[in-house]
Design a protein around this motif. Sequence first.
Motif, PDB file in Angstrom:
ATOM      1  N   GLY A  51      -6.303 -12.460   5.626  1.00 35.30           N
ATOM      2  CA  GLY A  51      -5.020 -13.117   5.813  1.00 35.30           C
ATOM      3  C   GLY A  51      -3.829 -12.332   5.282  1.00 35.30           C
ATOM      4  O   GLY A  51      -2.689 -12.683   5.564  1.00 35.30           O
ATOM      5  N   ARG A  52      -4.067 -11.272   4.542  1.00 33.19           N
ATOM      6  CA  ARG A  52      -2.962 -10.472   4.023  1.00 33.19           C
ATOM      7  C   ARG A  52      -2.291  -9.736   5.176  1.00 33.19           C
ATOM      8  O   ARG A  52      -2.943  -9.227   6.081  1.00 33.19           O
ATOM      9  N   VAL A  53      -0.945  -9.692   5.136  1.00 33.19           N
ATOM     10  CA  VAL A  53      -0.176  -8.993   6.156  1.00 33.19           C
ATOM     11  C   VAL A  53       0.827  -8.095   5.450  1.00 33.19           C
ATOM     12  O   VAL A  53       1.590  -8.556   4.603  1.00 33.19           O
ATOM     13  N   ASP A  54       0.814  -6.818   5.791  1.00 33.34           N
ATOM     14  CA  ASP A  54       1.788  -5.860   5.272  1.00 33.34           C
ATOM     15  C   ASP A  54       2.686  -5.421   6.414  1.00 33.34           C
ATOM     16  O   ASP A  54       2.208  -5.162   7.521  1.00 33.34           O
ATOM     17  N   SER A  55       3.988  -5.340   6.170  1.00 37.68           N
ATOM     18  CA  SER A  55       4.931  -4.852   7.176  1.00 37.68           C
ATOM     19  C   SER A  55       5.459  -3.493   6.738  1.00 37.68           C
ATOM     20  O   SER A  55       5.933  -3.348   5.616  1.00 37.68           O
ATOM     21  N   LEU A  56       5.353  -2.527   7.632  1.00 35.59           N
ATOM     22  CA  LEU A  56       5.866  -1.185   7.367  1.00 35.59           C
ATOM     23  C   LEU A  56       7.093  -0.974   8.253  1.00 35.59           C
ATOM     24  O   LEU A  56       7.144  -1.491   9.366  1.00 35.59           O
ATOM     25  N   PRO A  57       8.079  -0.215   7.803  1.00 38.40           N
ATOM     26  CA  PRO A  57       9.287  -0.017   8.601  1.00 38.40           C
ATOM     27  C   PRO A  57       9.046   0.723   9.919  1.00 38.40           C
ATOM     28  O   PRO A  57       9.793   0.554  10.871  1.00 38.40           O
ATOM     29  N   SER A  58       7.986   1.527   9.981  1.00 40.40           N
ATOM     30  CA  SER A  58       7.687   2.259  11.212  1.00 40.40           C
ATOM     31  C   SER A  58       6.193   2.548  11.280  1.00 40.40           C
ATOM     32  O   SER A  58       5.462   2.366  10.316  1.00 40.40           O
ATOM     33  N   THR A  59       5.769   3.026  12.444  1.00 42.43           N
ATOM     34  CA  THR A  59       4.365   3.358  12.646  1.00 42.43           C
ATOM     35  C   THR A  59       3.995   4.573  11.804  1.00 42.43           C
ATOM     36  O   THR A  59       4.671   5.598  11.861  1.00 42.43           O
ATOM     37  N   PRO A  60       2.930   4.470  10.995  1.00 44.37           N
ATOM     38  CA  PRO A  60       2.521   5.652  10.215  1.00 44.37           C
ATOM     39  C   PRO A  60       1.998   6.751  11.132  1.00 44.37           C
ATOM     40  O   PRO A  60       1.344   6.465  12.135  1.00 44.37           O
ATOM     41  N   GLU A  61       2.322   7.995  10.807  1.00 44.80           N
ATOM     42  CA  GLU A  61       1.875   9.109  11.642  1.00 44.80           C
ATOM     43  C   GLU A  61       0.364   9.258  11.628  1.00 44.80           C
ATOM     44  O   GLU A  61      -0.242   9.583  12.634  1.00 44.80           O
TER      45      GLU A  61
END
Length: 69
Positions: free
Chosen positions: A16-26
């Motif tokens: 259930g954990r959700v992490d939001s990143l500012p952009s797609t990791p390379e």
Amino acid sequence: MSQPYVVRYVGGPLDGRVDSLPSTPEDPKQTVTYVHLHGGPKIVHIYDLEYAVEYGCEYRLRGEEAEEA
């Protein structure tokens, strides 16, 4: 404004954990290791990367697919 890249965790203690990143990791990690220390023996959970076109990717607890079948 672009949508954030969402990483979800399925199964185990991170379910259930959700992490939001500012952009797609390379180069996203193919596995994530979570170590749980609770005063007893060390418990290690391994999550494997799977892509989800709708929102980014998700890490599934290794061995979950065998339990769901």
